[in-house]
Design a protein around this motif. Structure first.
Motif, PDB file in Angstrom:
ATOM      1  N   LYS A  34       0.845  -1.197   0.000  1.00 21.93           N
ATOM      2  CA  LYS A  34       0.000   0.000   0.000  1.00 21.93           C
ATOM      3  C   LYS A  34       0.879   1.245   0.000  1.00 21.93           C
ATOM      4  CE  LYS A  34      -3.441  -2.883   1.006  1.00 21.93           C
ATOM      5  NZ  LYS A  34      -4.470  -3.279   0.013  1.00 21.93           N
ATOM      6  N   ARG A  35       0.225   2.402  -0.192  1.00 17.37           N
ATOM      7  CA  ARG A  35       0.970   3.653  -0.091  1.00 17.37           C
ATOM      8  C   ARG A  35       1.584   3.794   1.292  1.00 17.37           C
ATOM      9  NH1 ARG A  35      -2.465   8.786  -1.745  1.00 17.37           N
ATOM     10  NH2 ARG A  35      -0.629   9.749  -0.797  1.00 17.37           N
ATOM     11  N   GLY A  36       2.744   4.401   1.322  1.00 15.90           N
ATOM     12  CA  GLY A  36       3.451   4.602   2.579  1.00 15.90           C
ATOM     13  C   GLY A  36       4.856   5.084   2.264  1.00 15.90           C
ATOM     14  N   VAL A  37       5.626   5.341   3.290  1.00 18.41           N
ATOM     15  CA  VAL A  37       6.936   5.956   3.065  1.00 18.41           C
ATOM     16  C   VAL A  37       8.039   4.940   2.827  1.00 18.41           C
ATOM     17  CG1 VAL A  37       6.311   7.965   4.446  1.00 18.41           C
ATOM     18  CG2 VAL A  37       7.470   6.029   5.548  1.00 18.41           C
ATOM     19  N   ASP A  38       7.768   3.663   3.057  1.00 18.48           N
ATOM     20  CA  ASP A  38       8.824   2.652   3.070  1.00 18.48           C
ATOM     21  C   ASP A  38       9.654   2.624   1.788  1.00 18.48           C
ATOM     22  OD1 ASP A  38       6.490   2.064   4.680  1.00 18.48           O
ATOM     23  OD2 ASP A  38       7.508   0.244   5.315  1.00 18.48           O
ATOM     24  N   TYR A  39       8.974   2.662   0.643  1.00 18.71           N
ATOM     25  CA  TYR A  39       9.707   2.466  -0.605  1.00 18.71           C
ATOM     26  C   TYR A  39      10.587   3.662  -0.989  1.00 18.71           C
ATOM     27  CZ  TYR A  39       5.225   4.549  -1.974  1.00 18.71           C
ATOM     28  OH  TYR A  39       4.106   5.328  -2.034  1.00 18.71           O
ATOM     29  N   TYR A  40      10.434   4.796  -0.282  1.00 17.41           N
ATOM     30  CA  TYR A  40      11.359   5.914  -0.534  1.00 17.41           C
ATOM     31  C   TYR A  40      12.773   5.590  -0.054  1.00 17.41           C
ATOM     32  CZ  TYR A  40       7.465   8.800  -1.950  1.00 17.41           C
ATOM     33  OH  TYR A  40       6.382   9.294  -2.630  1.00 17.41           O
ATOM     34  N   GLN A  41      12.906   4.532   0.745  1.00 18.11           N
ATOM     35  CA  GLN A  41      14.246   4.112   1.150  1.00 18.11           C
ATOM     36  C   GLN A  41      15.084   3.732  -0.081  1.00 18.11           C
ATOM     37  OE1 GLN A  41      13.854   2.013   5.422  1.00 18.11           O
ATOM     38  NE2 GLN A  41      12.509   1.117   3.890  1.00 18.11           N
ATOM     39  N   ILE A  42      14.422   3.173  -1.096  1.00 22.80           N
ATOM     40  CA  ILE A  42      15.142   2.806  -2.316  1.00 22.80           C
ATOM     41  C   ILE A  42      15.625   4.066  -3.031  1.00 22.80           C
ATOM     42  CG2 ILE A  42      14.986   1.564  -4.503  1.00 22.80           C
ATOM     43  CD1 ILE A  42      12.720  -0.094  -3.235  1.00 22.80           C
ATOM     44  N   TYR A  43      14.758   5.054  -3.114  1.00 20.79           N
ATOM     45  CA  TYR A  43      15.107   6.348  -3.718  1.00 20.79           C
ATOM     46  C   TYR A  43      16.249   7.001  -2.953  1.00 20.79           C
ATOM     47  CZ  TYR A  43      14.281  11.382  -4.699  1.00 20.79           C
ATOM     48  OH  TYR A  43      14.401  12.708  -5.015  1.00 20.79           O
ATOM     49  N   LEU A  44      16.165   7.004  -1.627  1.00 29.76           N
ATOM     50  CA  LEU A  44      17.226   7.593  -0.804  1.00 29.76           C
ATOM     51  C   LEU A  44      18.523   6.810  -0.942  1.00 29.76           C
ATOM     52  CD1 LEU A  44      15.121   8.296   2.415  1.00 29.76           C
ATOM     53  CD2 LEU A  44      15.905   9.991   0.757  1.00 29.76           C
ATOM     54  N   LYS A  54       2.081  19.322   0.781  1.00 28.80           N
ATOM     55  CA  LYS A  54       1.803  18.677  -0.509  1.00 28.80           C
ATOM     56  C   LYS A  54       2.503  17.322  -0.671  1.00 28.80           C
ATOM     57  CE  LYS A  54      -0.726  22.027  -2.255  1.00 28.80           C
ATOM     58  NZ  LYS A  54      -2.146  21.822  -2.606  1.00 28.80           N
ATOM     59  N   PHE A  55       3.088  16.815   0.400  1.00 28.42           N
ATOM     60  CA  PHE A  55       3.783  15.538   0.248  1.00 28.42           C
ATOM     61  C   PHE A  55       2.816  14.405  -0.105  1.00 28.42           C
ATOM     62  CE2 PHE A  55       5.705  11.586   2.017  1.00 28.42           C
ATOM     63  CZ  PHE A  55       6.726  11.473   1.088  1.00 28.42           C
ATOM     64  N   GLY A  56       1.589  14.491   0.336  1.00 31.91           N
ATOM     65  CA  GLY A  56       0.604  13.480  -0.032  1.00 31.91           C
ATOM     66  C   GLY A  56       0.404  13.410  -1.538  1.00 31.91           C
ATOM     67  N   THR A  57       0.388  14.565  -2.179  1.00 32.61           N
ATOM     68  CA  THR A  57       0.266  14.617  -3.639  1.00 32.61           C
ATOM     69  C   THR A  57       1.499  14.018  -4.304  1.00 32.61           C
ATOM     70  OG1 THR A  57      -1.091  16.617  -3.464  1.00 32.61           O
ATOM     71  CG2 THR A  57      -0.102  16.143  -5.615  1.00 32.61           C
ATOM     72  N   TYR A  58       2.666  14.409  -3.822  1.00 32.36           N
ATOM     73  CA  TYR A  58       3.941  13.868  -4.300  1.00 32.36           C
ATOM     74  C   TYR A  58       3.916  12.342  -4.216  1.00 32.36           C
ATOM     75  CZ  TYR A  58       9.165  13.505  -4.316  1.00 32.36           C
ATOM     76  OH  TYR A  58      10.477  13.212  -4.588  1.00 32.36           O
ATOM     77  N   ASP A  59       3.529  11.840  -3.067  1.00 31.05           N
ATOM     78  CA  ASP A  59       3.528  10.400  -2.826  1.00 31.05           C
ATOM     79  C   ASP A  59       2.532   9.676  -3.737  1.00 31.05           C
ATOM     80  OD1 ASP A  59       4.110   7.954  -1.385  1.00 31.05           O
ATOM     81  OD2 ASP A  59       2.178   8.207  -0.417  1.00 31.05           O
ATOM     82  N   GLU A  60       1.387  10.250  -3.929  1.00 29.40           N
ATOM     83  CA  GLU A  60       0.374   9.634  -4.786  1.00 29.40           C
ATOM     84  C   GLU A  60       0.892   9.484  -6.223  1.00 29.40           C
ATOM     85  OE1 GLU A  60      -4.347  10.283  -5.981  1.00 29.40           O
ATOM     86  OE2 GLU A  60      -3.290  11.765  -4.763  1.00 29.40           O
ATOM     87  N   ILE A  61       1.583  10.495  -6.707  1.00 33.79           N
ATOM     88  CA  ILE A  61       2.118  10.473  -8.068  1.00 33.79           C
ATOM     89  C   ILE A  61       3.204   9.399  -8.204  1.00 33.79           C
ATOM     90  CG2 ILE A  61       3.460  11.805  -9.746  1.00 33.79           C
ATOM     91  CD1 ILE A  61       1.960  14.315  -8.614  1.00 33.79           C
ATOM     92  N   VAL A  62       4.131   9.375  -7.257  1.00 29.39           N
ATOM     93  CA  VAL A  62       5.218   8.391  -7.309  1.00 29.39           C
ATOM     94  C   VAL A  62       4.672   6.971  -7.192  1.00 29.39           C
ATOM     95  CG1 VAL A  62       7.288   7.545  -6.122  1.00 29.39           C
ATOM     96  CG2 VAL A  62       6.957  10.005  -6.451  1.00 29.39           C
ATOM     97  N   PHE A  63       3.715   6.784  -6.315  1.00 29.94           N
ATOM     98  CA  PHE A  63       3.149   5.443  -6.099  1.00 29.94           C
ATOM     99  C   PHE A  63       2.455   4.928  -7.365  1.00 29.94           C
ATOM    100  CE2 PHE A  63      -0.142   2.540  -4.283  1.00 29.94           C
ATOM    101  CZ  PHE A  63       0.722   1.632  -3.698  1.00 29.94           C
ATOM    102  N   LYS A  64       1.753   5.814  -8.045  1.00 33.29           N
ATOM    103  CA  LYS A  64       1.085   5.411  -9.283  1.00 33.29           C
ATOM    104  C   LYS A  64       2.104   5.006 -10.341  1.00 33.29           C
ATOM    105  CE  LYS A  64      -2.469   6.889 -12.579  1.00 33.29           C
ATOM    106  NZ  LYS A  64      -3.416   7.982 -12.946  1.00 33.29           N
ATOM    107  N   ALA A  65       3.178   5.768 -10.468  1.00 33.59           N
ATOM    108  CA  ALA A  65       4.220   5.440 -11.437  1.00 33.59           C
ATOM    109  C   ALA A  65       4.914   4.136 -11.081  1.00 33.59           C
ATOM    110  CB  ALA A  65       5.238   6.577 -11.509  1.00 33.59           C
TER     111      ALA A  65
END
Length: 489
Positions: free
Chosen positions: A253-263, A444-455
């Protein structure tokens, strides 16, 4: 002991002052004159009238403080129970001070999805029916502060500076609750997100205990990369130790976990100077390439990972069918209490490392996502709501929560609490905090996250190439965030 008594006495004096401040301080003033007799005329029949004289009696008052809290993991139930414990503590203080007032905490501990929880809160805010105390992720502070849903807490903190937790809080956690120079929440807990691995499956591949220890050492030193993990996955699949698609999983689901890969690929999420959100195109492209190859080249990750039921994930992990899992420190408690994994099996077969860097020589990462108590702007008793939170934020209560749920300490004194020190897992997993980063506090981080998650979903399903995914993200961020996004080429 004398210091503890002095601190408690100061707390009691503060509490009495607070009660006066919410207009029920009459209880510690001289008793008011006896209530005047009241004449009541009661008609019994159409032809008979009875007149009674009664005296109105002033009784004790009960104030109800409403709270909404969330797990969603079930072992985190003390996020709500600690508020009730705080009310009980407050009531004992009030009783000892002779104040005929009691405080009752009512509300809910939510174990459904985060999305449903936040939608429910938003509907309550919009209907003017928000609870007094709200527990949520620290990243909700920015949008809720902008919308006027929550109160800044600086004045409360200044007013009740003598209470114990202010100077005892681990300093970095205060940073997680600040927005535009003000404090909007009180940290309730924190955690870290390790990359778990199954030692038993590595041994099935032919690894020795020494090989596993060497792998761990290299991983902690940044000598193992995310790409190396995929090569290990290929080996495990080729040897028939695991099935295709069952090597390395992330949250569904949406959440912050997968940004660890980006970081891990060197990305940043927010400019520390301007506060604007940031997209590093190179880091995001590398993240998308890694996810694409994990699914379509190495067969390490399921193409339908996004949307998978949490129960399926945990059952497969506990059953020993997955090699790697991007998880959280709190999940150890969930596996043992909800999925019946024996404690000794956990220690025998499971270990963890921080999320490896994208390239050798980089630094491993983990994300910490503090949950925080906030006070609603719709509260009729904001002072009292804040005090309940303050009393709930003490080393003993927080240690109970940490041990029961697998979360990490937020106060230095909590680290020395006997219950906390006796928990082997908390002592071990705290080593991850060296690598911790926080998700951004931005409206606006929720918007940012929604866009990245969809991609991200498009890449894993095969509908988007990594390059097309990044182009989509850039276009959408520019269109929806405008001046609030910085695109780093």
């Amino acid at each position: 002991m004398a210091t503890q008594k002095a601190t408690m006495m100061y707390a009691v004096l503060l509490i009495i002052g607070l009660i006066i401040g919410v207009a029920i301080g009459y209880a510690i003033k001289p008793a008011p004159p006896a209530a005047a007799p009241t004449t009541v005329t009661q008609t019994v029949t159409s032809t008979s009238v009875i007149t009674k004289t009664v005296t109105a009696a002033a009784g004790p008052q009960e104030i109800v403080i409403r709270a909404m809290t969330v797990g969603p993991d079930e072992p985190s139930y003390n996020r709500f129970e600690n508020l009730k414990r705080a009310a009980e503590l407050l009531n004992k203080m009030l009783a000892d001070a002779g104040i005929p007032v009691t405080v009752k905490v009512e509300g809910e501990f939510w174990t459904g999805s985060w999305e449903d929880y936040k939608n429910k809160l938003l509907m309550m805010f919009q209907a003017g029916e928000a609870p007094d105390i709200i527990l949520s992720g620290h990243e909700d502070i920015a949008p809720w502060a902008e919308a006027g849903y929550i109160l800044p807490l600086d004045d409360f903190i200044a007013k009740y500076k003598g209470l114990w937790f202010f100077d005892d809080m681990i300093p970095s956690l205060w940073d997680s609750v600040k927005y535009k120079g003000k404090i909007w929440g009180i940290p309730q807990d924190t955690e870290a997100r390790p990359l778990y691995f199954r030692k038993d499956l590595l041994k099935d591949m032919g690894w020795s205990d020494e090989d596993i220890e060497e792998f761990k050492k290299k991983a902690w030193n940044g000598e193992i990369t995310l790409w190396d993990l995929l090569e290990i996955c290929k080996e495990a699949i080729d040897k028939g130790v695991i099935e295709e698609g069952y090597c390395i999983w992330h949250r569904p689901k949406r959440g912050v976990d997968y940004y660890q890969i980006y970081l891990a690929f060197g990305g940043i999420l927010q400019d520390p100077e301007t506060g604007k959100l940031v997209l590093d195109k190179k880091a995001m492209l590398n993240m998308m390439k890694w996810l694409h190859d994990a699914v379509h080249k190495y067969k390490a990750l399921r193409s339908d990972m996004i949307g998978l039921d949490w129960k399926i994930i945990h059952e497969n992990w506990v059953a020993g069918k997955l090699l790697f899992w991007f998880g959280g420190t709190w999940q150890k408690a969930e596996w043992i209490k909800k999925y019946n994994m024996p404690e000794e099996e956990f220690w025998a077969n499971i270990d963890f490392i921080p999320v490896p860097p994208g390239e050798k020589g980089g630094k491993p990462v983990t994300l910490s996502h503090p949950l925080v108590y906030m006070v609603s702007s719709q509260s009729k008793h904001p002072d009292l709501a804040f005090l309940i939170v303050a009393l709930a934020t003490n080393p003993l209560y927080n240690a109970i929560h940490a041990v029961e749920s697998g979360h990490l300490a937020i106060m230095y004194s909590e680290l020395s609490a006997k219950k906390y020190q006796e928990d082997k897992w908390l002592a071990v997993s705290a080593s991850l905090l060296e690598f911790s980063k926080f998700p951004p506090n931005h409206a606006k981080f929720g918007t940012y996250d929604e866009i990245v998650f969809k991609a991200m979903g498009g890449v894993e399903s095969g509908e988007l190439s990594p390059e097309d995914a990044v182009s989509y993200i850039v276009d959408q961020l520019k269109a929806q965030l405008g001046d609030e996004i910085v695109i780093k080429e």
